[in-house]
Design an enzyme around this catalytic site. Sequence first.
Site, PDB file in Angstrom:
ATOM      1  N   SER A 133       0.860  -1.174   0.000  1.00  0.00           N
ATOM      2  CA  SER A 133       0.000   0.000   0.000  1.00  0.00           C
ATOM      3  C   SER A 133       0.900   1.228   0.000  1.00  0.00           C
ATOM      4  CB  SER A 133      -0.886   0.003   1.256  1.00  0.00           C
ATOM      5  OG  SER A 133      -1.488   1.268   1.464  1.00  0.00           O
ATOM      6  N   TYR A 146      -2.632  -1.068  10.429  1.00  0.00           N
ATOM      7  CA  TYR A 146      -2.572  -1.379   9.002  1.00  0.00           C
ATOM      8  C   TYR A 146      -1.260  -0.899   8.395  1.00  0.00           C
ATOM      9  CZ  TYR A 146      -3.825  -1.307   4.052  1.00  0.00           C
ATOM     10  OH  TYR A 146      -3.839  -1.497   2.690  1.00  0.00           O
TER      11      TYR A 146
END
Length: 277
Positions: A133, A146
């Site tokens: 990401s 995350y």
Amino acid sequence: MADDTVLITGCGSGIGRETALAFRERGWNVCATDPDPDAMADLAERGCLTLELDVTEDGDATAVVERVAGEFGGIDCLFNNAGYGQIGPLEELPTDRLREQFEVNVFGQHRLLRAVLPVMRRRDGGTVVNMASVYGRTVFPGQGAYCASKWAVEAVTDTLRTEVADHGIDVVTIEPGPVETRFGERALARKEDLEPTGAYGWFYRLYDPELYDRRFIDRGVGYVQPRRVAAVVVDAATDDDPDRRYVVGPWKYPLLLGVVVPDAARDLLYGLLKRFA
């Protein structure tokens, strides 16, 4: 029957589903996996082999890889896509929830790597595509768990690339910005995992769907559709000399800015965001 075979995790929806379809359109043998086989019924109708796979289970990874390699003679690409986002201030996040975040996003990828790499070595090549990401190289308040998991994915991927290069195996990272999938919906549901302290009112404002919808999760500025990510994954798998990392969406230059700008400036920006949310 195509000569090339791809194994994809997390195909019940979103990026995994669209990537399975994109590979099928290119004539690949596709093994689509997910913990919920019923969610992949349409993929089976399109010619994909669909298998149940929970990436948190060692036995599942080994069994699926053996099944796919036996049926198609090998595995040319592994797309480690399965993952989710745990949100919440780190103080309010139980340690068990942080562990679960790593169990899926990091350890799950590692289980598949360990099962697939021997198969690729036997055929002197292959491509591993790990889902990271833009938050694998920067951070955002309220998404520490995350972000931490995706930083770990980046480290694993970069290390693995150097370790398997002698075996003709390419290892790349996909770094999407916001992608409109069920990711944000599931992340918001994860607020139920928290133990509120009353000290982080800004978090509950920023992540209130009635105030900001999913603007700070998967509907941020410049968000893209999963099909766009799928196209990048296919390009990486079919390129004889793929890039080491692919940033998907209009986030390349802001990401570079986030790496270059001093931490103090970034902290100031986030401080203003929290203050005026």
